[in-house]
Design an enzyme around this catalytic site. Structure first.
Site, PDB file in Angstrom:
ATOM      1  N   LYS A  58       0.720  -1.022  -0.020  1.00 49.91           N
ATOM      2  CA  LYS A  58       0.140   0.008   0.075  1.00 49.91           C
ATOM      3  C   LYS A  58       0.771   1.309  -0.021  1.00 49.91           C
ATOM      4  O   LYS A  58       1.527   1.598   0.976  1.00 49.91           O
ATOM      5  CB  LYS A  58      -0.762  -0.039   1.224  1.00 49.91           C
ATOM      6  N   GLU A  81       9.191   1.152  10.890  1.00 45.85           N
ATOM      7  CA  GLU A  81      10.250   2.048  10.761  1.00 45.85           C
ATOM      8  C   GLU A  81       9.695   3.339  10.868  1.00 45.85           C
ATOM      9  O   GLU A  81       8.938   3.780   9.981  1.00 45.85           O
ATOM     10  CB  GLU A  81      10.862   1.724   9.422  1.00 45.85           C
ATOM     11  N   CYS A 118      13.874  10.479   6.717  1.00 45.79           N
ATOM     12  CA  CYS A 118      13.659  10.029   8.346  1.00 45.79           C
ATOM     13  C   CYS A 118      15.052  10.326   9.015  1.00 45.79           C
ATOM     14  O   CYS A 118      15.065  10.438   9.996  1.00 45.79           O
ATOM     15  CB  CYS A 118      13.137   8.690   8.161  1.00 45.79           C
ATOM     16  N   GLU A 148       9.540  16.208  14.607  1.00 44.58           N
ATOM     17  CA  GLU A 148      10.007  15.730  13.166  1.00 44.58           C
ATOM     18  C   GLU A 148       9.208  17.054  12.466  1.00 44.58           C
ATOM     19  O   GLU A 148       7.892  16.912  12.162  1.00 44.58           O
ATOM     20  CB  GLU A 148       9.665  14.566  12.897  1.00 44.58           C
TER      21      GLU A 148
END
Ligand code: NAD
Length: 499
Positions: free
Chosen positions: A192, A268, A303, A402
């Site tokens: 997906k 992750e 990331c 973040e």
């Protein structure tokens, strides 16, 4: 001149490209069961790329049923490892052969510079699939030490039906980190992609079928997280769920697994990685150049972005002058121009979120010393100037959350102990870097930092041979390397009495 180094070449190719937004199930393109679509626009200039199938529960049910039946039939799961290997090698070759089309799709879909898509993203994807293919017939099982009248076998078996939910920042590479080891170990997969970047995943599935991966082994369901993503995560017949994306959604997926069939969940997730520069770094120019690239590359939508720059107080002034100079070389431009190094932010919503973090950083007392605004590289596109904040303290929002954009938070420290304390003062633990010429200090810091990757005197080192993943709220499990296979296999102990 018609070649990949030419802006016109890519513009012409982009104008002629007809992306396919349909799902891929059982070796065929198909519309969503509901017939619903959503419009996919390019962040470069907001042009419509294609309608995309908006899959939901019904599509998840159909794809899981297909994946389960092919798994049980053994078309792929029971194929001799050496044969699986040859087909997956062919798959890697086909991805490579179609690299220009794939790179262009990636750039149009999520805005990254074409030069990066063509090198980093394509090469990373091909290398991952090829590496996993090559590993297939080198994975041995184990025999336990037993008395002579018994045999204890410890074998790995494929998990079964794997759902892989991935983000938009490196759509192909993130997909390959999941489908590479999942396919290599004999599973059936439902991928997906993010609703913000579905196009290369669909093309990757078409190429898998062309390479000879049996129908139903790799399926792609584009659509939203709260519809098809949630349906897969709650599905009673998905054995393993692998995810790359935000910490918030990673936590939600663990809840879904607990509410359904306790499927294995491997995540992750996000990061806020410290890039720590000591006064005794062997090459401060290299450190400054790397600090700029660690936050500007891929528009900071990484990331492992070096989003917290920790600088020893005694060198802060001179070092930051160098960092600003290097950041100045990263300029937003048309991503189809091979000379561009800063592309578009993935969409308007993400751009506005990054801009709001910049405002918050200013309001909290950070000083913007470079960039700080929306850029207008292409009409109607979503661009942001790489931005440097100085005078940041680690308790500020821009140092804790973040941002996922080109925004650097610079924090100074007095000594090693303070550097380590600041580095670990975060909910995340994905990556980190240390710049020092002192071997003892490098070792102490590397041991003390709670993160899955530590780089010394470089940023972002490593390749397929090194496991990748996070401590703390950056996730669990590891992608890449032989360790990745653990996520896609169950261990079975078979104990045989001989007499
Ligand atoms: P996101 O968490 O918003 O979405 C990731 C995927 O999850 C998408 O496909 C989305 O559709 C799906 N999703 C959303 N809600 C869902 C739900 N309720 N149920 C099931 N699926 C759902 O993340 P994003 O914005 O696409 O990507 C950015 C994030 O990814 C950042 O936090 C970044 O750090 C992280 N990331 C991590 C790594 C890593 O390896 N650790 C690598 C790349 C990106």
């Amino acid at each position: 001149m018609a070649n990949v180094h030419n802006f016109e070449y890519w513009q012409t190719k982009a104008a002629a490209l007809k992306p396919d937004g349909r799902a891929w199930v059982n070796g065929e393109a198909c519309d969503a069961v509901s017939g619903e679509t959503f419009a996919k626009h390019s962040p470069i200039d907001n042009r419509l790329l294609t309608p995309v199938a908006s899959c939901d529960q019904a599509d998840a049910d159909a794809a899981v049923a297909v994946a389960r039946s092919v798994f049980e039939r053994g078309d792929w799961s029971a194929l001799a490892p050496a044969k699986r290997k040859v087909i997956m090698q062919r798959y890697a070759d086909l991805i490579e052969a179609n690299k220009e089309e794939l790179a262009l799709l990636e750039t149009l879909d999520m805005g990254k510079p074409i030069a990066d898509a063509l090198t980093v993203d394509i090469n990373g994807t091909v290398r991952c699939i090829r590496w996993c293919a090559e590993a297939i017939d080198k994975l041995y099982d184990e025999l336990a030490p037993t008395p002579d009248n018994e045999i204890g076998m410890i074998t790995r078996e494929p998990s079964g039906v794997v759902a892989a939910i991935v983000p938009w920042n490196f759509p192909m590479i993130m997909a390959s980190w999941k489908i590479g080891p999942a396919l290599a170990t004999g599973n059936s997969v439902i991928l997906k992609p993010s609703e913000k970047s579905p196009l290369t995943a669909i093309r990757l599935a078409q190429l898998a079928t062309e390479a000879g991966i049996p129908n139903g082994v790799l399926n792609v369901l584009p659509g939203y997280g709260h519809t098809v993503g949630k349906a897969l995560a709650l599905h009673m017949d998905v054995d393993t769920l692998v995810f790359t994306g935000s910490t918030k959604i990673a936590k939600q997926l663990m809840i879904y697994a607990g509410e359904s069939n306790m499927k294995r969940v491997w995540t992750e997730a996000g990061g806020k990685s410290p890039n720590i520069v000591f006064a005794d770094a062997p090459d401060l120019d290299a450190a400054a150049e790397a600090a700029a690239s660690a936050i500007c590359y891929n528009m900071g939508e990484v990331c492992t972005a070096g989003s917290r720059l920790l600088v020893e107080e005694s060198i802060a002034e001179t070092f930051m002058a160098k960092v600003r100079e290097h950041v100045g070389k990263w300029r937003p431009g048309n991503p189809l121009d091979p000379n561009t190094n800063v592309g578009a932010i993935v969409d308007e919503q993400q751009m506005n979120q990054v801009l709001s973090y910049i405002e918050k950083g200013k309001a909290d007392g950070g000083r913007v010393t470079s960039g700080g605004k929306r850029a207008s590289a292409v009409e109607n596109g979503f661009f942001i100037e790489p931005t440097v904040f100085e005078g940041v303290t680690n308790d500020m929002t821009i140092a804790q959350e973040e941002i996922f954009g080109p925004v650097l938070a610079t924090i100074t420290f007095k000594d090693e102990a303070e550097a380590l304390k600041i580095a670990n003062d975060t909910i995340y633990g994905l990556a980190s870097a240390i710049w020092t010429g002192n071997l003892g200090k490098a070792h102490r810091m590397a041991k003390g930092i709670r993160a899955g990757s530590v780089w010394v005197n470089q940023y972002d080192g490593g390749d397929m041979t090194a496991p990748f993943g996070g401590y703390k709220q950056s996730g669990n499990g590891r992608d890449k390397s032989m360790h990745a296979f653990d996520k896609y296999t169950e261990l079975k102990a078979t104990w045989i009495k001989l007499d």
